[in-house]
Write a protein that holds these residues in place. Structure first.
Motif, mmCIF file in Angstrom:
data_model
loop_
_atom_site.group_PDB
_atom_site.id
_atom_site.type_symbol
_atom_site.label_atom_id
_atom_site.label_comp_id
_atom_site.label_asym_id
_atom_site.label_seq_id
_atom_site.Cartn_x
_atom_site.Cartn_y
_atom_site.Cartn_z
ATOM 1 N N VAL A 1 14.270 -0.094 -0.822
ATOM 2 C CA VAL A 1 13.751 -0.225 -2.189
ATOM 3 C C VAL A 1 12.587 -1.210 -2.229
ATOM 4 C CG1 VAL A 1 16.154 0.008 -2.888
ATOM 5 C CG2 VAL A 1 15.013 -2.022 -3.474
ATOM 6 N N GLU A 2 12.617 -2.219 -1.366
ATOM 7 C CA GLU A 2 11.500 -3.175 -1.310
ATOM 8 C C GLU A 2 10.247 -2.506 -0.759
ATOM 9 O OE1 GLU A 2 13.926 -7.325 -0.495
ATOM 10 O OE2 GLU A 2 13.602 -5.951 1.186
ATOM 11 N N LEU A 3 10.435 -1.657 0.248
ATOM 12 C CA LEU A 3 9.311 -0.922 0.814
ATOM 13 C C LEU A 3 8.688 -0.018 -0.236
ATOM 14 C CD1 LEU A 3 7.625 -0.213 3.321
ATOM 15 C CD2 LEU A 3 9.318 1.553 3.832
ATOM 16 N N LYS A 4 9.531 0.695 -0.976
ATOM 17 C CA LYS A 4 9.025 1.587 -2.025
ATOM 18 C C LYS A 4 8.295 0.792 -3.100
ATOM 19 C CE LYS A 4 10.283 5.336 -5.109
ATOM 20 N NZ LYS A 4 11.339 6.262 -5.516
ATOM 21 N N ALA A 5 8.839 -0.349 -3.476
ATOM 22 C CA ALA A 5 8.187 -1.187 -4.488
ATOM 23 C C ALA A 5 6.811 -1.646 -4.018
ATOM 24 C CB ALA A 5 9.071 -2.392 -4.824
ATOM 25 N N LEU A 6 6.700 -2.033 -2.750
ATOM 26 C CA LEU A 6 5.398 -2.431 -2.211
ATOM 27 C C LEU A 6 4.393 -1.288 -2.311
ATOM 28 C CD1 LEU A 6 6.223 -4.369 1.084
ATOM 29 C CD2 LEU A 6 5.233 -5.293 -1.001
ATOM 30 N N ARG A 7 4.841 -0.097 -1.927
ATOM 31 C CA ARG A 7 3.956 1.064 -1.955
ATOM 32 C C ARG A 7 3.504 1.373 -3.370
ATOM 33 N NH1 ARG A 7 4.713 6.259 -3.259
ATOM 34 N NH2 ARG A 7 6.974 6.195 -3.167
ATOM 35 N N LEU A 8 4.445 1.362 -4.309
ATOM 36 C CA LEU A 8 4.103 1.671 -5.692
ATOM 37 C C LEU A 8 3.169 0.613 -6.288
ATOM 38 C CD1 LEU A 8 7.543 3.005 -6.972
ATOM 39 C CD2 LEU A 8 5.496 4.333 -6.363
ATOM 40 N N GLU A 9 3.421 -0.654 -5.967
ATOM 41 C CA GLU A 9 2.539 -1.728 -6.448
ATOM 42 C C GLU A 9 1.130 -1.583 -5.894
ATOM 43 O OE1 GLU A 9 4.269 -5.548 -5.606
ATOM 44 O OE2 GLU A 9 6.100 -5.048 -6.690
ATOM 45 N N ALA A 10 1.031 -1.063 -4.670
ATOM 46 C CA ALA A 10 -0.280 -0.859 -4.051
ATOM 47 C C ALA A 10 -0.941 0.420 -4.557
ATOM 48 C CB ALA A 10 -0.135 -0.807 -2.528
ATOM 49 N N GLY A 11 -0.194 1.241 -5.326
ATOM 50 C CA GLY A 11 -0.741 2.479 -5.862
ATOM 51 C C GLY A 11 -0.983 3.533 -4.792
ATOM 52 N N MET A 12 -0.111 3.571 -3.788
ATOM 53 C CA MET A 12 -0.296 4.494 -2.669
ATOM 54 C C MET A 12 0.760 5.587 -2.667
ATOM 55 S SD MET A 12 -0.990 2.002 0.545
ATOM 56 C CE MET A 12 -2.649 1.583 0.981
ATOM 57 N N THR A 13 0.398 6.704 -2.034
ATOM 58 C CA THR A 13 1.375 7.750 -1.737
ATOM 59 C C THR A 13 2.118 7.332 -0.474
ATOM 60 O OG1 THR A 13 -0.147 8.959 -0.298
ATOM 61 C CG2 THR A 13 -0.157 9.540 -2.658
ATOM 62 N N GLN A 14 3.183 8.054 -0.146
ATOM 63 C CA GLN A 14 3.893 7.767 1.094
ATOM 64 C C GLN A 14 2.977 7.981 2.291
ATOM 65 O OE1 GLN A 14 7.571 9.987 1.285
ATOM 66 N NE2 GLN A 14 8.679 8.418 0.135
ATOM 67 N N ASP A 15 2.200 9.057 2.280
ATOM 68 C CA ASP A 15 1.284 9.309 3.394
ATOM 69 C C ASP A 15 0.223 8.225 3.504
ATOM 70 O OD1 ASP A 15 2.513 11.580 4.391
ATOM 71 O OD2 ASP A 15 1.296 12.949 3.184
ATOM 72 N N GLY A 16 -0.284 7.763 2.368
ATOM 73 C CA GLY A 16 -1.275 6.689 2.384
ATOM 74 C C GLY A 16 -0.705 5.401 2.940
ATOM 75 N N ALA A 17 0.529 5.094 2.547
ATOM 76 C CA ALA A 17 1.188 3.887 3.056
ATOM 77 C C ALA A 17 1.433 4.003 4.552
ATOM 78 C CB ALA A 17 2.498 3.650 2.308
ATOM 79 N N ALA A 18 1.863 5.185 4.989
ATOM 80 C CA ALA A 18 2.110 5.404 6.421
ATOM 81 C C ALA A 18 0.819 5.211 7.207
ATOM 82 C CB ALA A 18 2.674 6.804 6.657
ATOM 83 N N LYS A 19 -0.260 5.779 6.705
ATOM 84 C CA LYS A 19 -1.556 5.642 7.379
ATOM 85 C C LYS A 19 -1.987 4.178 7.435
ATOM 86 C CE LYS A 19 -6.266 7.350 7.357
ATOM 87 N NZ LYS A 19 -7.268 8.172 6.682
ATOM 88 N N ALA A 20 -1.818 3.467 6.328
ATOM 89 C CA ALA A 20 -2.185 2.045 6.283
ATOM 90 C C ALA A 20 -1.380 1.227 7.281
ATOM 91 C CB ALA A 20 -1.995 1.488 4.870
#
Length: 126
Positions: free
Chosen positions: A4-23
């Protein structure tokens, strides 16, 4: 780090899952498994998530600039590198070089795993 912390980070960064994975430099399927909680999040992945998705304000605003700086520094001779370090914050340059080194190592590992998997498939097909 929990899913849930990982998901929160991604959502706060305004990224998709693929975008977060790439980052983070990981596959989309690995990222999705971490976020679903079906696969434990390794320490290095948690560190990358915090750095690249913006936790604690540590994320570099322009990753491409950092990587370009790191590449440039690695190409410089010793004298030119020292001159650059004298005129730019040493921490900034060293961080850029570390990011490039990490990206290169991660790329090499991913490539090696891909080659190994291809070889295994080839052997299993015989």
């Amino acid at each position: 780090m929990k899913a849930v912390e990982l998901k929160a980070l991604r959502l706060e960064a305004g990224m998709t899952q693929d975008g977060a994975a790439k980052a983070m430099g990981i596959t989309g399927s690995a990222y999705a498994a971490y976020e679903r909680g079906t696969k434990p999040i390794p320490e290095d992945a948690a560190y990358l998530a915090e750095r690249r998705l913006g936790a604690r304000g540590d994320r570099c605003r322009d990753e491409e600039t950092v990587l370009a700086l790191g590449e440039a520094v690695l190409l410089l001779g010793a004298e030119a590198r020292e001159e650059l370090l004298a005129n730019v914050r040493r921490e900034t340059v060293l961080k850029a070089v570390a990011e490039v080194t990490l990206a290169r190592c991660r790329g090499s590992v991913v490539e090696a795993i891909g080659e190994r998997d291809a070889r295994i498939r080839q052997l299993e097909g015989r």
